[in-house]
Motif scaffolding. Structure first.
Motif, PDB file in Angstrom:
ATOM      1  N   ILE A 187       0.714  -1.209   0.048  1.00 32.66           N
ATOM      2  CA  ILE A 187       0.013  -0.051   0.073  1.00 32.66           C
ATOM      3  C   ILE A 187       0.754   1.261  -0.006  1.00 32.66           C
ATOM      4  O   ILE A 187       0.754   2.225  -0.714  1.00 32.66           O
ATOM      5  CB  ILE A 187      -1.011   0.021   1.323  1.00 32.66           C
ATOM      6  CG1 ILE A 187      -1.785  -1.258   1.136  1.00 32.66           C
ATOM      7  CG2 ILE A 187      -1.603   1.176   1.225  1.00 32.66           C
ATOM      8  CD1 ILE A 187      -2.890  -1.245  -0.066  1.00 32.66           C
ATOM      9  N   GLU A 188       2.052   1.137   0.973  1.00 30.34           N
ATOM     10  CA  GLU A 188       2.771   2.383   0.931  1.00 30.34           C
ATOM     11  C   GLU A 188       3.673   2.655  -0.384  1.00 30.34           C
ATOM     12  O   GLU A 188       4.012   3.829  -0.770  1.00 30.34           O
ATOM     13  CB  GLU A 188       3.583   2.245   2.054  1.00 30.34           C
ATOM     14  CG  GLU A 188       2.868   2.493   3.442  1.00 30.34           C
ATOM     15  CD  GLU A 188       3.624   2.718   4.491  1.00 30.34           C
ATOM     16  OE1 GLU A 188       5.110   2.155   4.758  1.00 30.34           O
ATOM     17  OE2 GLU A 188       3.248   2.905   5.863  1.00 30.34           O
ATOM     18  N   SER A 189       4.061   1.558  -1.052  1.00 31.21           N
ATOM     19  CA  SER A 189       4.694   1.666  -2.223  1.00 31.21           C
ATOM     20  C   SER A 189       4.031   2.314  -3.185  1.00 31.21           C
ATOM     21  O   SER A 189       4.250   2.829  -4.197  1.00 31.21           O
ATOM     22  CB  SER A 189       5.095   0.396  -2.701  1.00 31.21           C
ATOM     23  OG  SER A 189       4.012  -0.605  -3.187  1.00 31.21           O
ATOM     24  N   HIS A 190       2.578   2.382  -3.243  1.00 24.99           N
ATOM     25  CA  HIS A 190       1.725   3.054  -4.142  1.00 24.99           C
ATOM     26  C   HIS A 190       1.302   4.382  -3.534  1.00 24.99           C
ATOM     27  O   HIS A 190       0.525   5.208  -4.220  1.00 24.99           O
ATOM     28  CB  HIS A 190       0.386   2.302  -4.087  1.00 24.99           C
ATOM     29  CG  HIS A 190       0.254   1.069  -5.095  1.00 24.99           C
ATOM     30  ND1 HIS A 190       0.875  -0.178  -4.320  1.00 24.99           N
ATOM     31  CD2 HIS A 190      -0.327   0.704  -6.147  1.00 24.99           C
ATOM     32  CE1 HIS A 190       0.530  -1.439  -5.103  1.00 24.99           C
ATOM     33  NE2 HIS A 190      -0.045  -0.621  -6.405  1.00 24.99           N
ATOM     34  N   GLY A 191       1.983   4.638  -2.565  1.00 25.72           N
ATOM     35  CA  GLY A 191       1.686   6.212  -2.170  1.00 25.72           C
ATOM     36  C   GLY A 191       0.581   6.219  -1.370  1.00 25.72           C
ATOM     37  O   GLY A 191      -0.015   7.370  -1.104  1.00 25.72           O
TER      38      GLY A 191
END
Length: 272
Positions: free
Chosen positions: A229-233
């Motif tokens: 999720i965080e890699s997608h911003g």
């Protein structure tokens, strides 16, 4: 000399950061493969159930000569075939989303395709599903990665309700916000307050042993879910009350084109 040492330190730091990012990517891919293996197992089980239904009712239709029995058998066969078609479309949808590049993605369709694969599993454990899907923009994500996160959270929700319960899925978006919110809420056992800060830690599990299927906590872990999720911003948050249930909310960036999903749908209940 001092400048050379500083340059060497910078290169060393840069190399370490690159190695760390590479290691994280390899870990994500490894966990993704584990999740896909679990998905393949679930899909195979679903197809086996469909084929068993078709075979049994085909035999029944051949054994009986009265029209009523044969009509009933044909209706059951048709229903099973339609179920197989839905499963196939869901798996093909996942296969189409194997790109590693983010693309505008209809989250409602993505969630529905995931639910098709888990529908019988949820029904088997007396878990009903309620959809509260508002009209939202498409999200800019890698579809198969987000589908693996949703699959993991739904599986966790089912395991948290050994006596049955309900999963409530909500899609929402505020016009002034650059994120779409997907919330997966269950009415299960909940997570103790002292464990909540740790649930996204690598290797941490709220499960004390294997669940009733004997599979334990296989698949994509919550730490990998957060990484994705965080890699997608985006962001992932959790709220839980012991004895009342848990809610995971995924905040995912909207696609720049901001194309909306089909018209809002009323609340729909799946299973009982």
């Amino acid at each position: 000399m001092e400048n050379l040492m500083q340059a060497g330190e910078l290169r060393s730091t840069s190399d370490l950061e690159q190695q760390l990012q590479t290691a994280k990517q390899q870990l994500r891919e490894s966990q993704s493969m584990a999740a896909l293996g679990e998905l393949a197992s679930t899909t195979t089980h679903e197809f086996n159930n469909v084929l068993t239904t078709i075979l049994n009712y085909a035999k029944m239709g051949l054994r009986h000569t009265d029209d009523a029995t044969r009509t009933k058998a044909l209706e059951k066969i048709l229903s099973a075939a339609e179920r197989a078609n839905k499963i196939t479309n869901s798996v093909l949808g996942l296969a189409r989303n194997r790109s590693k590049d983010p693309a505008p993605t209809n989250l409602q369709e993505l969630v529905d395709e995931t639910l098709v694969l888990l529908e019988r599993e949820l029904m088997k454990y007396r878990v009903s599903v309620e959809r509260n899907f508002a009209e939202v923009p498409k999200a800019m994500v890698v579809g198969n990665q987000i589908q693996q996160v949703v699959l993991n959270l739904l599986t966790n929700a089912r395991q948290a309700m050994p006596q049955g319960g309900q999963v409530i899925l909500t899609l929402a978006h505020e016009p002034s916000n650059q994120f779409v919110e997907l919330t997966i809420r269950d009415t299960g056992t909940g997570i103790p307050e002292d464990q909540l800060p740790k649930i996204f830690d690598q290797g941490f599990s709220t499960k004390s042993g294997p669940d009733e299927t004997g599979k334990g906590g296989a698949g994509l872990g919550l730490s990998a879910c957060r990484e994705i999720i965080e890699s997608h911003g985006g962001r992932i948050r959790v709220a839980s009350t012991v004895g009342r249930g848990t809610a995971f909310t995924l905040k995912l960036p909207i696609a720049s084109e901001a194309v909306s999903n089909p018209a809002s749908q009323p609340v729909v209940t799946l299973g009982a």
